[in-house]
Write an enzyme that holds these catalytic residues in place. Structure first.
Site, PDB file in Angstrom:
ATOM      1  N   ASN A   1     -11.648  -4.941 -12.182  1.00  0.00           N
ATOM      2  CA  ASN A   1     -11.165  -3.603 -11.824  1.00  0.00           C
ATOM      3  C   ASN A   1     -10.503  -3.010 -13.059  1.00  0.00           C
ATOM      4  OD1 ASN A   1      -9.880  -1.379 -10.787  1.00  0.00           O
ATOM      5  ND2 ASN A   1      -8.480  -2.522  -9.443  1.00  0.00           N
ATOM      6  N   TRP A   2     -11.210  -2.099 -13.712  1.00  0.00           N
ATOM      7  CA  TRP A   2     -10.702  -1.558 -14.986  1.00  0.00           C
ATOM      8  C   TRP A   2      -9.634  -0.489 -14.779  1.00  0.00           C
ATOM      9  CZ3 TRP A   2     -15.812  -0.875 -18.363  1.00  0.00           C
ATOM     10  CH2 TRP A   2     -16.403  -2.137 -18.527  1.00  0.00           C
ATOM     11  N   LYS A   3      -9.389  -0.106 -13.553  1.00  0.00           N
ATOM     12  CA  LYS A   3      -8.358   0.891 -13.223  1.00  0.00           C
ATOM     13  C   LYS A   3      -8.515   2.139 -14.108  1.00  0.00           C
ATOM     14  CE  LYS A   3      -5.529  -2.767 -11.411  1.00  0.00           C
ATOM     15  NZ  LYS A   3      -4.222  -3.261 -11.048  1.00  0.00           N
TER      16      LYS A   3
ATOM     17  N   GLU B   1      -5.103  -9.254  -1.909  1.00  0.00           N
ATOM     18  CA  GLU B   1      -4.289  -8.991  -3.092  1.00  0.00           C
ATOM     19  C   GLU B   1      -2.830  -8.799  -2.691  1.00  0.00           C
ATOM     20  OE1 GLU B   1      -6.767  -7.411  -6.562  1.00  0.00           O
ATOM     21  OE2 GLU B   1      -6.239  -5.695  -5.353  1.00  0.00           O
TER      22      GLU B   1
ATOM     23  N   GLU C   1      -2.963   0.119  -4.898  1.00  0.00           N
ATOM     24  CA  GLU C   1      -2.479   1.274  -5.660  1.00  0.00           C
ATOM     25  C   GLU C   1      -2.889   2.586  -4.989  1.00  0.00           C
ATOM     26  OE1 GLU C   1      -4.053  -0.041  -9.410  1.00  0.00           O
ATOM     27  OE2 GLU C   1      -2.551  -1.633  -9.415  1.00  0.00           O
TER      28      GLU C   1
ATOM     29  N   GLY D   1      -0.420  -7.161 -11.402  1.00  0.00           N
ATOM     30  CA  GLY D   1       0.092  -6.664 -12.673  1.00  0.00           C
ATOM     31  C   GLY D   1       1.487  -7.156 -13.010  1.00  0.00           C
TER      32      GLY D   1
ATOM     33  N   SER E   1      -2.908 -10.935 -10.870  1.00  0.00           N
ATOM     34  CA  SER E   1      -2.622 -11.719 -12.069  1.00  0.00           C
ATOM     35  C   SER E   1      -3.536 -12.929 -12.244  1.00  0.00           C
ATOM     36  CB  SER E   1      -1.145 -12.146 -12.092  1.00  0.00           C
ATOM     37  OG  SER E   1      -0.313 -10.996 -12.100  1.00  0.00           O
TER      38      SER E   1
ATOM     39  N   HIS F   1      -7.599  -0.241  -2.291  1.00  0.00           N
ATOM     40  CA  HIS F   1      -6.749  -0.976  -3.242  1.00  0.00           C
ATOM     41  C   HIS F   1      -5.283  -0.616  -2.995  1.00  0.00           C
ATOM     42  CE1 HIS F   1      -4.882  -2.240  -6.985  1.00  0.00           C
ATOM     43  NE2 HIS F   1      -5.889  -3.073  -7.096  1.00  0.00           N
TER      44      HIS F   1
ATOM     45  N   GLY G   1      -7.656  -7.466 -12.605  1.00  0.00           N
ATOM     46  CA  GLY G   1      -7.254  -6.220 -13.247  1.00  0.00           C
ATOM     47  C   GLY G   1      -7.087  -6.424 -14.746  1.00  0.00           C
TER      48      GLY G   1
HETATM   49  P1  PGA Z   1      -4.065  -7.673 -12.015  1.00  0.00           P
HETATM   50  O1  PGA Z   1      -4.680  -6.586 -11.010  1.00  0.00           O
HETATM   51  O2  PGA Z   1      -5.133  -8.727 -12.231  1.00  0.00           O
HETATM   52  O3  PGA Z   1      -3.752  -6.917 -13.259  1.00  0.00           O
HETATM   53  O4  PGA Z   1      -2.851  -8.247 -11.353  1.00  0.00           O
HETATM   54  C1  PGA Z   1      -5.487  -6.958  -9.921  1.00  0.00           C
HETATM   55  C2  PGA Z   1      -5.895  -5.747  -9.135  1.00  0.00           C
HETATM   56  O5  PGA Z   1      -5.077  -4.831  -8.976  1.00  0.00           O
HETATM   57  O6  PGA Z   1      -7.039  -5.649  -8.645  1.00  0.00           O
END
Ligand code: PGA
Length: 257
Positions: free
Chosen positions: A9-11, A169, A99, A175, A215, A97, A236
């Site tokens: 997931n490149w966000k 998640e 976020e 993150g 993470s 997600h 991520g």
């Molecule tokens: P992260 O993000 O690996 O940076 O914790 C995962 C995600 O939000 O899909």
């Protein structure tokens, strides 16, 4: 046997040129990969989808978007439809997600509509569920997961469920560098699978892939995916570099369950 699936997931990172470079770098590394053992999916921002699709053309690497709207078309400024994602070359789409739930007010109801619309257009949804820190600390993890799973899947048939991927998640692990322990992940993954067996049937519950996200890095992927109900990862931060993401995918392909 469930084939592990690792999605990056490149966000909101990577310009078009940076995305092309990253996809090319991964394509080179994945040349050695046995795609019979693992599925790898890249999820760039909307702006880079069609260029990354071109890089991935004629490879076994999948392409996914990070969100979608549920209408086929219309006056919905700023939104992107499932047909547009198909047109750009996607096979997958991340939905719900944390976020999106946290910063954009996305509800289970919206997630449910997005899943249905994506399935209708032949996109495989990667459906995200997970509790935040306060919910975990007040022992509400299972309640929140149940609410996310049931709310997101309302009215979706077993046949359609089989086409989806679920991503567990825990919000407190995204993150933050704080990974759930493999035991914590396994406990919730098992809970989700049992819930699906109750809501649907054992066969579909046994076939569906449940990714862990939060993470994930080269150092913890092997242990996480070694757990019986952890079938992959949604990555991520560590998906933004060729080195770390390619190692994660390689290691996932080597885990024997
Ligand atoms: P992260 O993000 O690996 O940076 O914790 C995962 C995600 O939000 O899909």
């Amino acid at each position: 046997m469930r084939k592990p699936i690792i999605a990056g997931n490149w966000k909101m990172y990577k310009t078009i040129n940076e995305a092309i470079d990253l996809a090319n770098g991964l394509k080179r590394e994945f040349f050695k990969l046995d795609f019979a053992k693992v599925d790898a999916v890249l999820c760039p921002a909307f702006t880079a989808l069609s260029e990354v699709a071109e890089v991935l053309n004629e490879t076994d690497i999948g392409l996914g978007a990070q969100d979608v709207y549920w209408q086929d078309e219309g006056a919905f400024t700023g939104e992107v439809s499932p047909a547009m994602l198909k047109d750009a070359g996607c096979q997958y789409v991340i939905i719900g997600h944390s976020e999106r739930r946290q910063f954009f007010g996305e509800t289970n109801e919206a997630v449910n509509k997005k899943i249905k619309a994506s399935l209708k257009h032949g996109l495989a949804p990667i459906i995200c569920v997970g509790e935040n820190l306060q919910e975990r600390e007040s022992n509400q993890t299972f309640k929140v997961i149940q609410d996310h799973v049931q709310g997101s899947l309302s009215g979706i048939s077993a046949d359609d469920l089989a086409k989806t991927v679920i991503a567990y998640e825990p919000v407190w692990a995204i993150g933050t560098g704080k990974t759930a322990t493999p035991e914590q992940a396994q406990e919730v993954h098992k809970y989700i699978r049992d819930l699906l067996a109750n809501l649907y049937n054992q066969e579909v519950a046994d076939s569906i892939r449940i990714q862990y996200g939060g993470s994930v890095k080269p150092e913890n992927i092997t242990e996480l995916i070694g757990k019986p109900d952890v079938d992959g990862a949604l990555v991520g931060g560590a998906s933004l570099k060729v080195d770390s993401f390619s190692v994660i995918v390689m290691r996932a392909s080597e885990v024997v369950k």
